[in-house]
Design a protein around this motif. Structure first.
Motif, PDB file in Angstrom:
ATOM      1  N   UNK A  24       3.171   1.997  16.627  1.00  0.00           N
ATOM      2  CA  UNK A  24       2.145   2.869  16.045  1.00  0.00           C
ATOM      3  C   UNK A  24       1.794   2.494  14.614  1.00  0.00           C
ATOM      4  N   UNK A  25       2.593   1.661  13.971  1.00  0.00           N
ATOM      5  CA  UNK A  25       2.334   1.198  12.601  1.00  0.00           C
ATOM      6  C   UNK A  25       2.598   2.272  11.554  1.00  0.00           C
ATOM      7  N   UNK A  26       3.207   3.386  11.959  1.00  0.00           N
ATOM      8  CA  UNK A  26       3.473   4.445  10.981  1.00  0.00           C
ATOM      9  C   UNK A  26       4.448   3.961   9.914  1.00  0.00           C
ATOM     10  N   UNK A  27       5.448   3.208  10.338  1.00  0.00           N
ATOM     11  CA  UNK A  27       6.434   2.733   9.365  1.00  0.00           C
ATOM     12  C   UNK A  27       5.784   1.766   8.379  1.00  0.00           C
ATOM     13  N   UNK A  28       4.733   1.112   8.822  1.00  0.00           N
ATOM     14  CA  UNK A  28       4.074   0.134   7.955  1.00  0.00           C
ATOM     15  C   UNK A  28       3.406   0.830   6.769  1.00  0.00           C
ATOM     16  N   UNK A  29       2.668   1.895   7.058  1.00  0.00           N
ATOM     17  CA  UNK A  29       1.986   2.554   5.945  1.00  0.00           C
ATOM     18  C   UNK A  29       2.911   3.528   5.222  1.00  0.00           C
ATOM     19  N   UNK A  30       3.928   4.047   5.925  1.00  0.00           N
ATOM     20  CA  UNK A  30       4.897   4.889   5.219  1.00  0.00           C
ATOM     21  C   UNK A  30       5.568   4.056   4.136  1.00  0.00           C
ATOM     22  N   UNK A  31       5.901   2.824   4.491  1.00  0.00           N
ATOM     23  CA  UNK A  31       6.538   1.910   3.546  1.00  0.00           C
ATOM     24  C   UNK A  31       5.580   1.557   2.422  1.00  0.00           C
ATOM     25  N   UNK A  32       4.362   1.264   2.800  1.00  0.00           N
ATOM     26  CA  UNK A  32       3.359   0.896   1.789  1.00  0.00           C
ATOM     27  C   UNK A  32       3.165   2.057   0.806  1.00  0.00           C
ATOM     28  N   UNK A  33       3.041   3.249   1.342  1.00  0.00           N
ATOM     29  CA  UNK A  33       2.792   4.420   0.501  1.00  0.00           C
ATOM     30  C   UNK A  33       3.942   4.687  -0.459  1.00  0.00           C
ATOM     31  N   UNK A  34       5.147   4.619   0.054  1.00  0.00           N
ATOM     32  CA  UNK A  34       6.292   4.888  -0.815  1.00  0.00           C
ATOM     33  C   UNK A  34       6.413   3.809  -1.889  1.00  0.00           C
ATOM     34  N   UNK A  35       6.347   2.584  -1.468  1.00  0.00           N
ATOM     35  CA  UNK A  35       6.601   1.498  -2.408  1.00  0.00           C
ATOM     36  C   UNK A  35       5.426   1.192  -3.317  1.00  0.00           C
ATOM     37  N   UNK A  36       4.278   1.743  -2.989  1.00  0.00           N
ATOM     38  CA  UNK A  36       3.129   1.564  -3.867  1.00  0.00           C
ATOM     39  C   UNK A  36       3.326   2.344  -5.164  1.00  0.00           C
TER      40      UNK A  36
END
Ligand SMILES: Nc1nc2c(c(=O)[nH]1)N[C@H]1C(S)=C(S)[C@@H](COP(=O)(O)OP(=O)(O)OC[C@H]3O[C@@H](n4cnc5c(=O)[nH]c(N)nc54)[C@H](O)[C@@H]3O)O[C@H]1N2
Ligand SMILES: Nc1nc2c(c(=O)[nH]1)N[C@H]1C(S)=C(S)[C@@H](COP(=O)(O)OP(=O)(O)OC[C@H]3O[C@@H](n4cnc5c(=O)[nH]c(N)nc54)[C@H](O)[C@@H]3O)O[C@H]1N2
Ligand code: SF4
Ligand code: SF4
Ligand code: SF4
Ligand code: SF4
Ligand code: SF4
Ligand SMILES: [Mo]
Lengths: 245, 289, 926
Positions: A24-36
């Protein structure tokens, strides 16, 4: 700190369940959001609205087709981020000491203040877990959310990586592989968790839980008709069925 | 791997420069005065231009000094030390040769060996990378040293240069021959990389992202086979065969000058290929090698 | 050796967290919005929220990129150049509202139907519908008609509740879960969380889908069915179960209309037999005599025959035992081998009957009979557009519910559970209302459930009252309207011309229309210098494709900048164990001259003097939408929100509470009213539930009911088509009504198949939702568009090899409606006669503040160009929509095509010229 610690007290990492990941790619943007907004420089994006956008992601989810010798083809989603290797080649190649593996928990990090952006660590990593930030000129990689897992400003239950917290199917598990009783160790043992490309000698900490066997037909006996409807007719069938109440 | 110009310029020029410094340090070119000045100057210039070029590859060149700190584990750090040491230790010898001070040759020998060691450290940066099977082979340092020695010999106008060039030709043929099979010998495939070969044959259904990224640009560079063959022939001819033949026919200064230019151009082609043909295992995850 | 750097492992995450509701899609998860220095800095899931329990999907977790997108509209716009040219001027809100009123007010006074108000991704339908009702136009609907009305109506007419997000499997207890035609659904995160729970427990998941991705990729078993044939497969499963006697007779007898009697002959033929009190009745097995259907202690006899009338059960059994439904008879059509169908039936039976479970919880049913336990059958199903977006989707949805019913697995432990306010039978829903009068409100709510031909929205002359021809013989049960026919009908002036098209949150000039290129022409078409559709008002928050085609743009806020109400009057956030509703509230202030559309609508209503929106003195009744949410009273004591009513302690019913929104915000933005434990299952028949439902305001009196295996409303239409009854359909529709309105679930080939066969369109072409994109609006998101910035047409191995395709190739894809040329890729895990692509990735150049050379606009493409909104003309002059004949559901997935290989190229075709940017192209990310 380019030398690797001889051993680490904990071996923190992820167990990723390929039987459950729906891609689902949720982990991809969750990671991006946190680490941004978290550890180090923001994860920049170049040309974000242009013809060729390109940005830093610390976690990417691939999708593969797998054709077994017998039976239907399968689709397997495959998240890929840093495996926090015990023998991390990305660390030993680093000329500045910016890359290091923490002695207390084994997390592999980049000290961005010391990174010269030579890219050598990314070359050394067989798993594509490091991406250079084009804006900051420093190497970015999964931090195992080191700024979450011990963060006293977060409620206890939130002290886990952003990608784990956010994964809707619960396909990502975080824990200490050095503790045989931890959830990740148990899952890995039960499900035959495996490391990626072990022959490269990197000794990854993260484990992948393989997909369960698919397309195995149910063993139950096939339904037998109550009686030969052609012979007994509908009324016969009705009697038989209702006689069962 | 991405054949980044900065890295190619760096490794070709500094390789040739340190090769020349090696011969000058060891005293093969018995020059004095302004001839010596020019010769040493050329060695230094090539080495330093190369080193400067390499900083263009850095995301944060301002912090380059930090690269000296990790000599215990990092070949890049060792390269930094070796290059500085070589340049520093060669300096008195250069001064002595230029001004005829007659200081002991031993200094030059140490400097020269360090110059060659620098090339070795450079080569080890690539050789150590297991994730790039083509590089991860003893022929890689041999090839770098071969270039340094052949190039150095030509630049130092040594009579044995044709022999070194011939050796370089063999090394190139060998490294290409071996290199082409390296990836396959490591027996890695998308299936083994993902561990999904336990289920069946694995291919890419969809890329993780449709947009490009650093990995794709940096590690996954595909060069067409036909293109590569043509470039190999050019590299072999220009870097080794033509200069060797030329010098075998004539040993005049012009011959050396032409041979040197020819060799360096060939070296650029060979180095471009060294990067462009090298496949990183991460490409497997993208279904690309 | 350098020392290991000391790092701050406890950085402060933000200055403040505000809890609201996500709106990257209609799932409505709870989010914690972190603010740093007054700006949104991070968004994560709210752990306490019933829907997502802390998780977020890819879209939700990148909401920050949506709130800062350069494509956001900045101020009201008035068209100054030709329509579609993108020439606009910014105007003030006062000018914008005055202009809108100047168009609308005269319509209201003369012909309210000339305003057509349709909404797309809207989640405030009870509010927008109320507004349209007050305005007096019959022409209102939301997007359900082109979305999944088959699913909704099929469910409500059968079990009084649907799939969609209105129910869910008992994730904690089910042992076998079968998923039909679902890629993502509205219940995105709950389904993913649920699948995760099943995987954790090692429960078995079976996917029935032509395509094996996403949920179907993790399924333990996959049936790669041929599109449009699910009904056949399901009825064949029922055949096998009946044949073996593996049906839940007890359940059928007590909770369904299986024991009711069907009139065998005469004018009432096919109706449920009624007694002198006009009540249906059953034959009691104990006495063999008629007894009330809901009588205490009555044991309904499934096998009864009374006065020559047989039970529904007998009709049903007879039909499905027919050899026509034997696995061997359906296998090749469905693309699934007969032995696999039998094995699946066996597995269903095995789990349902041999692995039955029981909860130790006593309860009393509507007959007054007491039960000490709640037995359960741990088999569950879920389905969505894969079965509903076909022209046989309504009947297929009914068939699936029938399968659940014969297994006795609806509303039981381990089975499929409905979420309050469902279960709610068709009878408890309103009928459609459509009577207009100048200057007056409409006679009642627009959308409803038709009981018989008498409820159709027809004029005396038989023509349609509604512009979308909902509730006509063409689509009698069109409970959600037919949004996809709005523009084509308005353009054709069929059934009549309208004046103002008022659209909200629907990208009708692109991905949401069939035949998009044609629709763009319709929107700009002129006759004698006048636009055929004279006026278009549109509210969007972003520079979508549709914006270019409007005359007046009312720019909306983004989801973090406004109040919204996710209401039980509408599509709430309930769970099987709790009714729930929630709000959005402005966690940040807009930095542009934009206004929340709902507040704008209230303002417009007040300016138009619509009664419920003005006070006696003519001033506006509601300050804004927040004021409405708190103070609007729908029925006595019932308002948009059920929580914290009255003095703050009342639940469901109670006076308006001025503190209500503050209490919601305090509570994380939502409220839950918990279903009592003894009411958790068997809800339609469980008196504890019925009483709780009344108390919590879902209905005014208990509404126990029987599941409708035999649908009387359907039979009324079928009977009419057979010539029975006073109200008669037009002749050209009789055959189609006879077939489609069968009172028992039935399968017929999708109309697309019929049209395609013989024409040389052998391949099915369908779309799927990507989990990481929401229709058209995900592409403006800087993170998401890197994940999926273009799309391919996936070809099965058979087509790929037969035509010698290789990587990088393009294909010409031809349907009866036209051709497109698009990039292709190979996919093995795919039904061999199916091609597909991701939905709505292709974009029009110039839209969404993207570069004209963006991959979305160059290689990305839509299948919509291939889909006609009309069925082919049969030469009888009838202009029938490409829809399900029962509900009017758009038949997106009926599409049939032919594929031809072409060489690689740089662009997909058709390639439209750029629409001029109405906002500047985006440069850097915020
Ligand atoms: N080929 C094919 N076509 C299909 C489908 C398919 O499966 N295949 N599916 C169909 C289905 S089921 C549906 S529901 C439709 C969906 O179609 P639509 O309902 O049209 O959905 P979107 O394309 O997302 O368009 C929604 C519009 O709302 C705007 N918007 C977003 N946020 C806001 C906001 O906060 N306020 C306002 N005012 N506007 C906002 C967006 O900018 C966009 O222009 O597509 C249909 N089209
Ligand atoms: N991420 C995300 N979530 C969304 C949306 C979105 O755009 N993005 N849109 C929302 C909207 S408006 C809607 S309506 C829902 C729709 O949610 P879904 O119903 O999941 O919608 P689709 O993606 O259209 O999925 C249809 C599925 O049915 C399959 N299919 C097609 N034809 C057949 C058939 O004949 N038989 C069977 N068995 N399968 C078939 C397709 O392969 C596909 O997997 O999703 C909602 N949720
Ligand atoms: S969030 Fe979970 S299910 Fe989704 S792609 Fe990541 S690991 Fe897979
Ligand atoms: S995965 Fe790569 S970056 Fe991470 S520790 Fe291992 S080698 Fe280093
Ligand atoms: S890029 Fe930074 S972290 Fe990586 S090797 Fe170079 S200096 Fe070390
Ligand atoms: S652990 Fe943290 S940094 Fe690593 S992939 Fe997950 S979210 Fe990203
Ligand atoms: S499913 Fe995703 S986009 Fe939809 S509301 Fe939930 S988090 Fe938001
Ligand atoms: Mo939809």
């Amino acid at each position: 700190m380019t030398s690797l610690p001889v051993s680490t007290e904990k071996r923190l990492g992820l167990a990723i369940d390929l039987d459950t990941c729906v891609g689902c790619q949720a982990c991809v943007t969750a990671c991006k959001g946190w680490n941004d907004q978290g550890y180090g420089a923001p994860l920049s994006d170049q040309n974000p609205y242009g013809a060729e956008p390109s940005g830093v992601f610390l976690n990417r989810v691939h999708s593969y087709a797998v054709q077994p010798i017998e039976g239907a083809a399968q689709t397997i989603n495959f998240p890929r981020s840093c495996l926090h290797c015990e023998d991390a080649p990305c660390v030993t190649v680093c000329p500045t000491g910016a890359s290091y593996k923490r002695s207390e928990d084994g997390i592999v990090l980049v000290n961005e203040d010391a990174c010269i952006g030579c890219g050598l660590c990314a070359w050394a990593c067989p798993y594509g877990a490091r991406e250079m930030d084009a804006a900051a000129g420093v190497m970015k990689k999964c931090t195992l959310c080191v700024d979450r897992i011990y963060n006293e400003n977060l409620p206890e239950e939130d002290r886990e990586p952003a990608c784990v917290r956010g994964c809707p199917t619960g396909a990502r598990h975080f824990g200490d592989f050095a503790d045989p009783d931890s959830k990740v160790s148990r899952l890995s043992a039960e499900r035959g968790g495996y490391a990626l490309m072990p022959d490269l000698g990197t000794k990854p900490v993260n484990r992948y839980l393989p997909p369960r066997k698919k397309d195995v037909r149910h063993e139950a006996s096939v339904l037998a008709p109550l009686l030969d409807i052609k012979v007994s007719g509908f009324v016969g069938w009705l009697d038989r069925v209702l006689g069962k109440i | 791997m991405n054949p980044a110009p900065s890295v190619i310029v760096f490794s070709v020029l500094s390789g040739a420069g340190f090769g020349l410094l090696f011969f000058l340090g060891l005293g093969f070119a018995q020059a004095m005065g302004w001839t010596a000045f020019l010769w040493w100057g050329m060695g230094y210039a090539l080495a330093i231009i190369g080193l400067l070029a390499s900083t263009f590859h850095l995301g944060n060149p301002g912090r380059a000094w930090r690269a000296f700190t990790q000599w215990r584990t990092s070949w890049l750090s060792r390269e930094a030390w070796a290059s500085v040491a070589a340049l520093l230790i060669c300096a008195p010898m250069a001064l002595s040769d230029w001004l005829g001070l007659g200081w002991p040759r031993a200094i030059g020998m140490v400097g020269g060996v360090l110059a060659l060691a620098t090339v070795l450290t450079t080569s080890m940066i690539y050789t150590q990378i297991k994730a790039v099977p083509r590089w991860h082979h003893w022929l890689t340092p041999v090839m770098f040293l071969g270039f340094a020695l052949a190039g150095g010999a030509v630049l130092a106008a040594q009579s044995f240069a044709p022999i070194f060039l011939a050796a370089l030709a063999l090394i190139l043929l060998a490294i290409w021959q071996v290199g082409d099979g390296q990836f396959a010998r490591k027996a890695q495939s998308l299936g083994t990389a993902t561990g999904l070969d336990r289920i069946g044959e694995v291919t890419v259904f969809e890329q993780a992202h449709t947009a490009g990224n650093y990995l794709l640009r940096e590690m996954i560079f595909a060069v067409g086979r036909k293109h590569a063959q043509r470039l190999r022939a050019i590299a072999l001819a220009l870097a080794a065969v033509i200069p060797a033949v030329l010098l075998a026919i004539s040993a005049g200064p012009w011959a050396f000058a032409v041979a040197a230019v020819c060799h360096v151009i060939g070296a650029f082609a060979a180095r471009w290929l060294f990067f462009a043909e090298a496949e990183h295992v991460v490409g497997l995850f993208y279904g690309k090698r | 050796m350098t020392v290991q750097p000391k790092i701050d492992t406890s950085p402060l995450v933000s200055d403040e967290i505000r809890k609201t509701t996500c709106y990257m899609c209609a799932c409505r998860c709870g989010i914690n919005v972190h603010l740093t220095s007054g700006k949104v800095s991070y968004i994560e899931g709210n752990r306490d929220h019933p829907i997502n329990k802390g998780v977020l999907c890819a879209k939700g977790a990148s909401g920050i990129m949506q709130v800062t997108a350069p494509s956001r509209l900045r101020a009201p716009l008035r068209r100054v150049g030709p329509r579609g040219s993108g020439a606009f001027e910014e105007i003030s809100w006062d000018e914008a509202l005055a202009l809108a009123v100047s168009w609308m007010a005269p319509l209201r006074e003369t012909a309210p139907e000339k305003l057509a108000f349709f909404t797309g991704r809207d989640q405030s339908q009870s509010f927008t519908g109320w507004w349209a009702q007050a305005f007096g136009t019959p022409n209102y609907a939301a997007h359900g008609g082109f979305c999944s009305v088959n699913m909704a109506a099929g469910g409500i007419y059968t079990i009084g509740g649907a799939f969609w997000e209105f129910g869910q499997p008992d994730w904690e207890r089910t042992k076998l879960f079968v998923l039909f035609g679902v890629a993502e659904d509205h219940d995105s995160n709950p389904i993913k969380i649920g699948l995760g729970r099943l995987k954790e427990r090692g429960a078995r998941v079976i996917g029935v889908n032509p395509i094996r991705t996403g949920y179907n990729a993790v399924a333990d078993d996959w049936l790669g069915i041929t599109p449009g044939t699910d009904g056949l497969l399901i009825l064949s499963l029922i055949h096998c179960l009946l044949e073996a006697g593996k049906v839940d007779l007890e359940y059928l007898a007590r909770f369904t209309n299986a024991p009711l009697l069907v009139v065998e002959d005469g004018p009432e033929k096919g109706m449920i037999a009624k007694n002198a009190e006009s009540q249906p009745f059953v034959i009691d097995r104990k006495t063999g005599q008629p007894a009330p259907w809901d009588g205490k202690g009555v044991q309904p006899d499934l096998g009864a025959t009374y006065q020559g009338n047989r039970t529904v059960f007998q009709h049903m059994a007879e039909r499905y035992l027919s050899p026509d439904y034997a696995p061997e008879a359906v296998a090749s059509r469905c693309g699934i081998a007969a032995d696999r169908i039998r094995a699946l039936a066996a597995e269903l039976a095995h789990v349902a009957f041999d692995q039955a479970i029981e909860i130790n919880q006593s309860w009393t049913d509507f007959r007054g009979d007491f039960h000490t336990t709640m037995p359960g059958r741990p088999v569950s199903f879920h389905a969505m557009r894969g079965i509903s977006a076909h022209s046989n989707g309504f009947q297929t949805a009914r068939a699936l519910h029938l399968l659940q019913i014969v297994l006795g697995t609806v509303e039981v432990p381990g089975g499929y559970r409905l979420k309050p306010p469902y279960p709610k039978p068709m009878e408890a829903h309103p009928t459609p209302h459509f009577v207009t009068a100048p200057g007056k409100p409409l006679s009642g709510p627009h959308l409803g459930y038709v009981r018989g031909p008498e409820n159709l929205a027809l004029k005396e002359d038989g023509s349609a009252i509604r512009i979308d021809k909902a509730f006509t013989w063409e689509n009698p049960f069109s409970a959600h309207g037919l949004m996809h026919m709005l523009i084509p009908n308005a353009h054709a002036g069929d059934p009549y011309k309208i004046d103002t098209l008022f659209l909200y949150m629907a990208n009708m000039a692109w991905n949401s229309s069939m035949n998009s290129a044609k629709v763009m022409e319709m929107l700009t078409d002129q006759v004698d210098g006048e636009y055929v559709i004279p006026r278009i008002i549109y509210s969007d928050a972003y520079a979508s494709e549709m914006v270019a085609y409007a005359d007046l743009i009312l720019p909306d806020t983004t989801y973090l900048e406004r109040h919204d109400c996710i209401s039980l009057l509408d599509r709430p956030i309930s769970e099987p164990d709790a009714a729930g509703d929630s709000i959005r509230w402005p966690v940040v202030e807009p930095d542009r001259d934009v206004r929340p559309f709902q507040s704008v609508l209230l303002d417009l209503g007040a300016r138009l003097g619509l009664a419920p929106m003005v006070n006696a003195d003519g001033t506006a009744r509601y300050k804004d939408y927040a004021d409405y949410i708190v103070n609007h009273i729908r029925r006595p004591g019932v308002g948009p929100l059920i929580g914290f009513r009255g003095d703050g302690t009342a639940e469901g019913r109670g006076d308006a509470n001025p503190d209500q929104l503050a209490r919601y915000i305090e509570n994380g933005g939502f409220y839950q009213a918990h279903v009592p434990e003894e009411a958790a299952f068997y809800k339609p028949w469980n008196m504890a539930y019925q009483d709780w439902a009344v108390k919590t305001s879902f209905y005014e009196t208990p509404q126990p009911y029987l599941f409708s295996i035999w649908s009387e409303p359907m039979r009324k239409f079928q009977a009419a088509a057979e010539g029975l009854g006073a109200i008669q359909p037009p002749d050209h529709l009789r055959a189609r009504l006879k077939q489609a309105m069968d009172p028992l679930p039935i399968w017929y080939p999708p109309f697309g198949d019929l049209e395609a066969s013989g024409w040389g369109y052998p391949v099915h072409a369908i779309t799927q939702r990507p989990m990481d994109m929401y229709h058209s609006w995900g592409s403006q998101n800087a993170w998401l568009r890197q994940i999926r910035g273009t799309n391919y047409l996936y070809l099965p191995t058979k087509i790929w090899t037969e035509q010698g395709f290789s990587e990088g190739d393009y294909a010409r894809v031809i349907s009866p409606n036209g051709g497109i040329t698009v990039p292709v890729a190979h996919m093995a895990a795919l039904n061999e006669n199916t091609v597909w692509t991701w939905n709505a990735i292709g974009k029009r150049k110039g839209a969404w503040a993207l570069d004209d050379a963006a991959p979305e606009a160059t290689t990305g493409f839509l299948l919509n160009h291939l889909i006609s909104e009309l069925l082919p003309d049969k030469g009888d002059g009838a202009r029938l929509s490409n829809s399900d004949p029962v509900t009017g559901q758009a038949a997106w997935f009926d599409l049939r095509v032919r594929i031809e290989r072409v060489d690689p190229r740089a662009q997909s075709e058709p390639s439209f010229g750029p629409i001029p940017h109405v906002v500047p192209q985006g440069k850097e990310r915020a």
